[in-house]
Design a protein around this motif. Structure first.
Motif, mmCIF file in Angstrom:
data_model
loop_
_atom_site.group_PDB
_atom_site.id
_atom_site.type_symbol
_atom_site.label_atom_id
_atom_site.label_comp_id
_atom_site.label_asym_id
_atom_site.label_seq_id
_atom_site.Cartn_x
_atom_site.Cartn_y
_atom_site.Cartn_z
ATOM 1 N N SER A 13 0.837 -1.209 0.000
ATOM 2 C CA SER A 13 0.000 0.000 0.000
ATOM 3 C C SER A 13 0.867 1.251 0.000
ATOM 4 C CB SER A 13 -0.924 0.009 1.216
ATOM 5 O OG SER A 13 -1.810 -1.087 1.160
ATOM 6 N N ILE A 14 1.961 1.223 0.741
ATOM 7 C CA ILE A 14 2.880 2.359 0.781
ATOM 8 C C ILE A 14 3.480 2.585 -0.611
ATOM 9 C CG2 ILE A 14 5.121 3.115 1.685
ATOM 10 C CD1 ILE A 14 4.275 1.790 4.368
ATOM 11 N N ILE A 15 3.868 1.513 -1.281
ATOM 12 C CA ILE A 15 4.423 1.618 -2.634
ATOM 13 C C ILE A 15 3.359 2.137 -3.596
ATOM 14 C CG2 ILE A 15 5.362 0.281 -4.573
ATOM 15 C CD1 ILE A 15 7.360 0.747 -2.270
ATOM 16 N N PHE A 16 2.143 1.606 -3.501
ATOM 17 C CA PHE A 16 1.050 2.059 -4.370
ATOM 18 C C PHE A 16 0.786 3.553 -4.179
ATOM 19 C CE2 PHE A 16 -3.438 3.116 -4.854
ATOM 20 C CZ PHE A 16 -3.607 2.843 -6.207
ATOM 21 N N LEU A 17 0.691 4.001 -2.933
ATOM 22 C CA LEU A 17 0.439 5.422 -2.668
ATOM 23 C C LEU A 17 1.571 6.292 -3.214
ATOM 24 C CD1 LEU A 17 -1.023 5.264 0.942
ATOM 25 C CD2 LEU A 17 -2.233 5.906 -1.153
ATOM 26 N N SER A 18 2.795 5.812 -3.116
ATOM 27 C CA SER A 18 3.935 6.559 -3.643
ATOM 28 C C SER A 18 3.826 6.713 -5.158
ATOM 29 C CB SER A 18 5.243 5.857 -3.276
ATOM 30 O OG SER A 18 5.370 5.756 -1.875
ATOM 31 N N CYS A 19 3.439 5.646 -5.830
ATOM 32 C CA CYS A 19 3.260 5.706 -7.285
ATOM 33 C C CYS A 19 2.090 6.615 -7.649
ATOM 34 C CB CYS A 19 3.037 4.304 -7.852
ATOM 35 S SG CYS A 19 4.505 3.268 -7.814
ATOM 36 N N LEU A 21 0.904 9.204 -5.972
ATOM 37 C CA LEU A 21 1.282 10.608 -5.780
ATOM 38 C C LEU A 21 2.148 11.117 -6.934
ATOM 39 C CD1 LEU A 21 1.969 10.684 -1.936
ATOM 40 C CD2 LEU A 21 0.106 11.829 -3.164
ATOM 41 N N ALA A 22 3.039 10.271 -7.439
ATOM 42 C CA ALA A 22 3.864 10.670 -8.584
ATOM 43 C C ALA A 22 3.013 10.747 -9.849
ATOM 44 C CB ALA A 22 5.017 9.686 -8.769
ATOM 45 N N HIS A 27 4.525 14.643 -6.894
ATOM 46 C CA HIS A 27 5.975 14.466 -6.772
ATOM 47 C C HIS A 27 6.535 14.125 -8.142
ATOM 48 C CE1 HIS A 27 6.415 14.648 -2.406
ATOM 49 N NE2 HIS A 27 5.243 14.044 -2.353
ATOM 50 N N ASP A 28 7.794 14.510 -8.372
ATOM 51 C CA ASP A 28 8.441 14.204 -9.647
ATOM 52 C C ASP A 28 8.823 12.736 -9.763
ATOM 53 O OD1 ASP A 28 8.263 16.824 -10.538
ATOM 54 O OD2 ASP A 28 10.200 17.376 -9.660
ATOM 55 N N HIS A 29 9.086 12.104 -8.632
ATOM 56 C CA HIS A 29 9.554 10.714 -8.633
ATOM 57 C C HIS A 29 8.849 9.954 -7.510
ATOM 58 C CE1 HIS A 29 12.232 7.261 -8.703
ATOM 59 N NE2 HIS A 29 12.848 7.772 -9.755
ATOM 60 N N ARG A 55 12.826 -0.817 -6.272
ATOM 61 C CA ARG A 55 13.237 -0.909 -7.674
ATOM 62 C C ARG A 55 12.030 -0.652 -8.579
ATOM 63 N NH1 ARG A 55 16.639 -4.428 -7.120
ATOM 64 N NH2 ARG A 55 15.291 -6.203 -6.738
ATOM 65 N N TYR A 56 10.873 -1.173 -8.195
ATOM 66 C CA TYR A 56 9.673 -0.967 -8.997
ATOM 67 C C TYR A 56 9.231 0.497 -8.996
ATOM 68 C CZ TYR A 56 8.905 -5.643 -10.621
ATOM 69 O OH TYR A 56 9.038 -6.825 -11.296
ATOM 70 N N LEU A 57 9.563 1.251 -7.958
ATOM 71 C CA LEU A 57 9.284 2.690 -7.979
ATOM 72 C C LEU A 57 10.044 3.351 -9.128
ATOM 73 C CD1 LEU A 57 9.397 3.631 -4.184
ATOM 74 C CD2 LEU A 57 7.371 3.363 -5.634
ATOM 75 N N THR A 58 11.274 2.932 -9.331
ATOM 76 C CA THR A 58 12.072 3.472 -10.434
ATOM 77 C C THR A 58 11.508 3.019 -11.777
ATOM 78 O OG1 THR A 58 14.011 3.528 -9.021
ATOM 79 C CG2 THR A 58 14.408 3.599 -11.389
ATOM 80 N N TYR A 59 11.072 1.763 -11.868
ATOM 81 C CA TYR A 59 10.439 1.287 -13.101
ATOM 82 C C TYR A 59 9.207 2.130 -13.417
ATOM 83 C CZ TYR A 59 13.083 -3.138 -12.557
ATOM 84 O OH TYR A 59 14.043 -4.095 -12.426
#
Length: 172
Positions: A13-19, A21-22, A27-29, A55-59
């Motif tokens: 969920s934290i990763i999903f929310l980060s994506c 927001l970008a 956010h830019d990244h 790593r998937y955040l970068t993808y």
């Protein structure tokens, strides 16, 4: 308890929310968004996220920049593990998983056999073809058949071109 819940059960969920927001332009990244999400939840900066999740955040960022992954098949030829120091008699097995099923597995060409080796090389059959999301898992198999996962590496083949090198900090 709040930190435990966030780090052990809600990292996806934290990763999903980060994506998200970008994606929405806050956010830019996605990695920058990860810092905000963790701060708002009151958890540590990385919130127990795994290296493969980061790593998937970068993808995802590369996709947002207009560079989607190539979905061509990739032939898995070999994997080399440096710095291996086994002191038991268990044997190593490297498993390759795709879409929840075991695609291939390999034992190293150099078995420790009681003496610690500094390197193990795993070779795969010519039909070990993978595509998209892959999970590689190094397991130790004891004489009684018990398996113990030593490390995991998840990645998308569309972001790997000729070869891939992963350092210790990039392994789950």
């Amino acid at each position: 308890a709040r930190c435990f819940l966030a780090t052990s059960r809600y990292t996806r969920s934290i990763i999903f929310l980060s994506c998200l927001l970008a994606f929405r332009g806050f956010h830019d990244h996605p990695v920058d968004a990860l810092h905000e999400v963790c701060a708002n939840l009151g958890v540590g900066e990385l919130a127990g996220t795994l290296p493969s999740q980061r790593r998937y955040l970068t993808y995802f960022h590369q996709c947002l920049q207009g560079s989607p992954p190539l979905c061509a098949d990739r032939r898995l030829l070999s994997a080399k593990m440096n710095g291996v120091d086994w002191t038991d008699d268990a044997r190593s097995v490297l498993e390759v998983w795709q879409q929840g099923r075991l695609v291939s597995s390999s034992s190293p060409t150099h078995q420790p056999g009681g003496m610690a080796e500094s390197c193990e090389v795993f070779r795969f059959s010519a039909d070990a073809v993978v595509c998209k999301d892959i999970l590689i898992r190094l397991r130790r198999v004891a004489a009684d058949g018990r398996k113990d996962t030593q490390l995991r590496l998840a990645f998308h083949t569309g972001f790997v071109f000729d070869s891939m090198v992963a350092g210790k900090r990039e392994l789950d």
